[in-house]
Every structure is written in C-alpha cells, then in structure tokens.
Design a protein around this motif. Structure first.
Motif, short mmCIF file in Angstrom:
data_model
loop_
_atom_site.label_atom_id
_atom_site.label_comp_id
_atom_site.label_asym_id
_atom_site.label_seq_id
_atom_site.Cartn_x
_atom_site.Cartn_y
_atom_site.Cartn_z
N GLN A 1 94.02 98.87 -12.10
CA GLN A 1 94.40 98.13 -10.71
C GLN A 1 93.12 96.46 -9.93
O GLN A 1 93.38 95.81 -9.33
CB GLN A 1 94.95 98.61 -9.37
N GLN A 2 92.01 98.28 -10.05
CA GLN A 2 90.86 97.32 -10.19
C GLN A 2 90.33 96.06 -10.69
O GLN A 2 90.15 94.67 -10.63
CB GLN A 2 89.88 98.22 -9.94
N CYS B 1 93.70 103.27 -10.47
CA CYS B 1 93.43 102.48 -9.57
C CYS B 1 92.38 101.58 -10.06
O CYS B 1 92.03 100.67 -9.55
CB CYS B 1 92.46 103.57 -8.84
N LYS C 1 93.67 107.54 -10.40
CA LYS C 1 92.15 107.26 -10.57
C LYS C 1 92.14 106.45 -11.28
O LYS C 1 91.00 105.15 -11.21
CB LYS C 1 91.42 108.09 -10.96
#
Length: 92
Positions: free
Chosen positions: A23-24, A20, A17
C-alpha cells in the motif's frame, strides 16, 4: 506438529506488514497503471507484492494445520488470529 496460536499471530502480523508495504508503494508511486512506472518501481512493487502473497499463503497453510490439530473451524481461528494480531502484546 502444527504451529501454536502465537505463531499464527506472528505470521498474521508479518502478512499485515507486507500488505502495508504494498500500500505504501502505491501511495509513493501513484495509482497510475503499473506500466507507467519506472522499471525500478515495477520491480520494487512486484517484489513487495510477492512477499505479501507468500506471507498470506504461509499464514493460511499454518491456520489449516492448526485448525486440523485443534479440531476448530477455520473461519473462527482466522478471525481470532486477526483480532489478536491487531492488539499489541496479545496472543491467546
């Protein structure tokens, strides 16, 4: 006492998480050099990146402890944890 396999799966999911999130932020801010971002963007990204690194380090330390206690190979445990973490509701 070493963590359980279920603990390792939870730590892997937490690290995933956090990755992520990093990356977001890249997707949101653009992949331009970090020095072209605003101070807020740099701070937000660095905080997310540090969280991800800390989560991965904690996971690796837990895997080491688990493999030592269980007498298993670290590469196999790592692969098993990743597989279980990506299958919702499983931790064998």
């Amino acid at each position: 006492m070493a963590p359980s396999f279920e603990d390792l799966v939870t730590l892997q999911r937490t690290a995933d998480k956090a990755h992520c999130r990093v990356q977001q932020l890249f997707d949101d801010y653009g992949r331009s050099p970090v020095n072209e971002w605003t101070e807020y963007q740099r701070t937000t990204w660095r905080t997310a990146w540090k969280s991800w690194v800390d989560d991965v380090c904690g996971l690796q330390e837990a895997i080491k402890a688990y493999t030592f206690e269980q007498g298993r190979e670290i590469r196999q445990v790592d692969a098993d944890v990743k597989k279980a973490a990506r299958q919702p509701g499983t931790a064998t």
